[in-house]
Design a protein around this motif. Structure first.
Motif, PDB file in Angstrom:
ATOM      1  N   ASP A  28      14.174  42.058 -32.261  1.00  0.00           N
ATOM      2  CA  ASP A  28      14.157  43.479 -31.995  1.00  0.00           C
ATOM      3  C   ASP A  28      13.438  44.150 -32.901  1.00  0.00           C
ATOM      4  OD1 ASP A  28      15.433  43.207 -29.455  1.00  0.00           O
ATOM      5  OD2 ASP A  28      17.756  43.688 -30.301  1.00  0.00           O
ATOM      6  N   SER A  29      12.886  43.493 -34.005  1.00  0.00           N
ATOM      7  CA  SER A  29      12.350  44.116 -35.273  1.00  0.00           C
ATOM      8  C   SER A  29      11.123  44.028 -34.851  1.00  0.00           C
ATOM      9  CB  SER A  29      12.809  43.399 -36.492  1.00  0.00           C
ATOM     10  OG  SER A  29      12.463  41.966 -36.558  1.00  0.00           O
ATOM     11  N   ASP A  30      10.190  44.659 -35.881  1.00  0.00           N
ATOM     12  CA  ASP A  30       8.580  44.717 -35.754  1.00  0.00           C
ATOM     13  C   ASP A  30       8.096  43.608 -36.975  1.00  0.00           C
ATOM     14  OD1 ASP A  30       8.542  46.648 -33.929  1.00  0.00           O
ATOM     15  OD2 ASP A  30       8.706  48.108 -35.431  1.00  0.00           O
ATOM     16  N   GLN A  31       8.540  42.350 -36.885  1.00  0.00           N
ATOM     17  CA  GLN A  31       8.254  41.145 -37.780  1.00  0.00           C
ATOM     18  C   GLN A  31       6.675  40.918 -37.288  1.00  0.00           C
ATOM     19  OE1 GLN A  31      10.986  38.398 -38.070  1.00  0.00           O
ATOM     20  NE2 GLN A  31      12.591  39.572 -39.010  1.00  0.00           N
ATOM     21  N   GLU A  32       5.868  40.643 -38.306  1.00  0.00           N
ATOM     22  CA  GLU A  32       4.635  40.213 -37.822  1.00  0.00           C
ATOM     23  C   GLU A  32       4.492  38.686 -38.378  1.00  0.00           C
ATOM     24  OE1 GLU A  32       1.331  42.720 -38.957  1.00  0.00           O
ATOM     25  OE2 GLU A  32       2.760  44.375 -38.950  1.00  0.00           O
ATOM     26  N   ILE A  33       3.683  37.959 -37.675  1.00  0.00           N
ATOM     27  CA  ILE A  33       3.766  36.526 -38.021  1.00  0.00           C
ATOM     28  C   ILE A  33       2.492  36.445 -38.946  1.00  0.00           C
ATOM     29  CG2 ILE A  33       3.020  34.268 -37.360  1.00  0.00           C
ATOM     30  CD1 ILE A  33       4.239  34.771 -34.732  1.00  0.00           C
ATOM     31  N   ASP A  34       2.635  35.729 -40.101  1.00  0.00           N
ATOM     32  CA  ASP A  34       1.703  35.567 -41.278  1.00  0.00           C
ATOM     33  C   ASP A  34       0.872  34.202 -41.031  1.00  0.00           C
ATOM     34  OD1 ASP A  34       0.284  36.316 -43.997  1.00  0.00           O
ATOM     35  OD2 ASP A  34       1.519  34.445 -44.605  1.00  0.00           O
ATOM     36  N   LYS A  35       1.688  33.232 -40.759  1.00  0.00           N
ATOM     37  CA  LYS A  35       0.845  31.942 -40.559  1.00  0.00           C
ATOM     38  C   LYS A  35       1.527  31.013 -39.822  1.00  0.00           C
ATOM     39  CE  LYS A  35      -0.062  29.971 -44.434  1.00  0.00           C
ATOM     40  NZ  LYS A  35      -0.283  29.067 -45.981  1.00  0.00           N
ATOM     41  N   ILE A  36       1.084  30.378 -39.080  1.00  0.00           N
ATOM     42  CA  ILE A  36       1.670  29.129 -38.208  1.00  0.00           C
ATOM     43  C   ILE A  36       1.004  27.877 -38.810  1.00  0.00           C
ATOM     44  CG2 ILE A  36       1.874  28.339 -36.112  1.00  0.00           C
ATOM     45  CD1 ILE A  36       1.548  30.887 -34.936  1.00  0.00           C
ATOM     46  N   VAL A  37       1.949  26.905 -39.151  1.00  0.00           N
ATOM     47  CA  VAL A  37       1.570  25.442 -39.553  1.00  0.00           C
ATOM     48  C   VAL A  37       2.075  24.305 -38.728  1.00  0.00           C
ATOM     49  CG1 VAL A  37       1.587  23.931 -41.599  1.00  0.00           C
ATOM     50  CG2 VAL A  37       1.543  26.533 -41.918  1.00  0.00           C
ATOM     51  N   ILE A  38       1.364  23.495 -38.160  1.00  0.00           N
ATOM     52  CA  ILE A  38       1.603  22.558 -37.351  1.00  0.00           C
ATOM     53  C   ILE A  38       1.472  21.136 -37.984  1.00  0.00           C
ATOM     54  CG2 ILE A  38       1.439  21.602 -34.966  1.00  0.00           C
ATOM     55  CD1 ILE A  38       0.195  23.935 -33.947  1.00  0.00           C
ATOM     56  N   PHE A  39       2.502  20.474 -38.229  1.00  0.00           N
ATOM     57  CA  PHE A  39       2.570  19.198 -38.970  1.00  0.00           C
ATOM     58  C   PHE A  39       2.484  18.195 -37.729  1.00  0.00           C
ATOM     59  CE2 PHE A  39       4.545  22.021 -41.746  1.00  0.00           C
ATOM     60  CZ  PHE A  39       3.801  21.659 -42.981  1.00  0.00           C
ATOM     61  N   TYR A  40       1.469  17.088 -37.915  1.00  0.00           N
ATOM     62  CA  TYR A  40       1.543  16.039 -36.944  1.00  0.00           C
ATOM     63  C   TYR A  40       2.102  14.862 -37.551  1.00  0.00           C
ATOM     64  CZ  TYR A  40      -1.916  19.220 -34.657  1.00  0.00           C
ATOM     65  OH  TYR A  40      -2.360  20.164 -33.905  1.00  0.00           O
ATOM     66  N   LYS A  41       2.481  13.966 -36.684  1.00  0.00           N
ATOM     67  CA  LYS A  41       3.223  12.793 -36.891  1.00  0.00           C
ATOM     68  C   LYS A  41       2.404  11.674 -38.073  1.00  0.00           C
ATOM     69  CE  LYS A  41       6.813  12.015 -33.360  1.00  0.00           C
ATOM     70  NZ  LYS A  41       7.123  11.192 -32.452  1.00  0.00           N
ATOM     71  N   ASN A  42       1.007  11.867 -37.904  1.00  0.00           N
ATOM     72  CA  ASN A  42       0.401  11.259 -38.884  1.00  0.00           C
ATOM     73  C   ASN A  42      -0.209  11.549 -40.157  1.00  0.00           C
ATOM     74  OD1 ASN A  42      -1.580  13.368 -38.548  1.00  0.00           O
ATOM     75  ND2 ASN A  42      -3.151  11.954 -37.337  1.00  0.00           N
ATOM     76  N   THR A  91      -1.138  14.740 -40.934  1.00  0.00           N
ATOM     77  CA  THR A  91      -1.993  15.783 -41.227  1.00  0.00           C
ATOM     78  C   THR A  91      -1.412  17.113 -40.546  1.00  0.00           C
ATOM     79  OG1 THR A  91      -2.742  15.421 -38.900  1.00  0.00           O
ATOM     80  CG2 THR A  91      -3.951  14.245 -40.585  1.00  0.00           C
ATOM     81  N   PHE A  92      -1.949  18.340 -40.922  1.00  0.00           N
ATOM     82  CA  PHE A  92      -1.673  19.292 -40.242  1.00  0.00           C
ATOM     83  C   PHE A  92      -2.574  20.421 -40.148  1.00  0.00           C
ATOM     84  CE2 PHE A  92      -1.968  19.775 -44.916  1.00  0.00           C
ATOM     85  CZ  PHE A  92      -2.286  21.367 -45.059  1.00  0.00           C
ATOM     86  N   LYS A  93      -2.172  21.569 -39.316  1.00  0.00           N
ATOM     87  CA  LYS A  93      -3.562  22.594 -39.245  1.00  0.00           C
ATOM     88  C   LYS A  93      -2.623  23.987 -39.324  1.00  0.00           C
ATOM     89  CE  LYS A  93      -6.290  20.432 -35.967  1.00  0.00           C
ATOM     90  NZ  LYS A  93      -6.760  20.570 -34.434  1.00  0.00           N
ATOM     91  N   SER A  94      -3.329  24.686 -40.236  1.00  0.00           N
ATOM     92  CA  SER A  94      -2.662  26.263 -40.422  1.00  0.00           C
ATOM     93  C   SER A  94      -3.464  27.054 -39.552  1.00  0.00           C
ATOM     94  CB  SER A  94      -3.124  26.453 -41.791  1.00  0.00           C
ATOM     95  OG  SER A  94      -2.440  27.532 -41.978  1.00  0.00           O
ATOM     96  N   TYR A  95      -2.770  28.081 -38.964  1.00  0.00           N
ATOM     97  CA  TYR A  95      -3.338  29.054 -38.204  1.00  0.00           C
ATOM     98  C   TYR A  95      -2.983  30.350 -38.653  1.00  0.00           C
ATOM     99  CZ  TYR A  95      -4.245  25.450 -34.756  1.00  0.00           C
ATOM    100  OH  TYR A  95      -4.642  24.004 -34.433  1.00  0.00           O
ATOM    101  N   LYS A  96      -3.930  31.535 -38.876  1.00  0.00           N
ATOM    102  CA  LYS A  96      -3.525  32.904 -39.232  1.00  0.00           C
ATOM    103  C   LYS A  96      -3.804  33.626 -37.705  1.00  0.00           C
ATOM    104  CE  LYS A  96      -3.189  33.457 -43.853  1.00  0.00           C
ATOM    105  NZ  LYS A  96      -2.358  34.295 -44.281  1.00  0.00           N
ATOM    106  N   PRO A  97      -2.959  34.560 -37.527  1.00  0.00           N
ATOM    107  CA  PRO A  97      -3.064  35.310 -36.109  1.00  0.00           C
ATOM    108  C   PRO A  97      -4.084  36.370 -36.553  1.00  0.00           C
ATOM    109  CG  PRO A  97      -0.859  35.438 -37.195  1.00  0.00           C
ATOM    110  CD  PRO A  97      -1.519  34.759 -38.049  1.00  0.00           C
TER     111      PRO A  97
END
Length: 128
Positions: free
Chosen positions: A106-120, A122-128
């Protein structure tokens, strides 16, 4: 930022906990013996791939504990687990993460960054 000296102490604690030598530990996680030696001596810092291999091989190791010492090692059982599930006679599989998590806020929180970790490792980072 990761403190290399403290990380080394936690890594050594994992090796000691499982009664492994540095060579057998390296073999189990799939890295060269020199990688373990260089990290334990402080010559090299651990890579993301190295950390991910430790976590996937030893499910009792928590990411936040390994990286910054916060949390427990070995990880404590979840409240929903039976207290008998950790007895030596009972073998249990580690809980798998629920990837279908839905959260409503219910709050007005904003996403700063999303990080996805892969099993191998590696990872990818996304900024909205």
């Amino acid at each position: 930022m990761i403190n290399s000296v403290d990380f080394t102490k936690r890594l050594q604690k994992i090796i000691d906990y499982y009664s492994e030598s540095a060579s057998s530990f390296a073999e189990k996680i799939g890295v060269q013996r020199s990688s373990i030696s260089h990290i334990l001596s402080g010559r090299n810092k651990p890579s993301l791939d190295f950390v991910m291999k430790v976590l996937s091989t030893y499910p009792e190791v928590e990411l936040y504990w390994l990286m910054n010492g916060k949390g427990d090692f070995p990880s404590k059982p979840k409240i929903s687990e039976s207290p008998l599930s950790n007895t030596p006679e009972t073998k249990t599989t580690p809980p798998q993460p629920d990837l279908n998590i839905v959260s409503h806020s219910d709050s007005d929180q904003e996403i700063d960054k999303i990080v996805i970790f892969y099993k191998n490792g590696t990872f990818k980072s996304y900024k909205p």
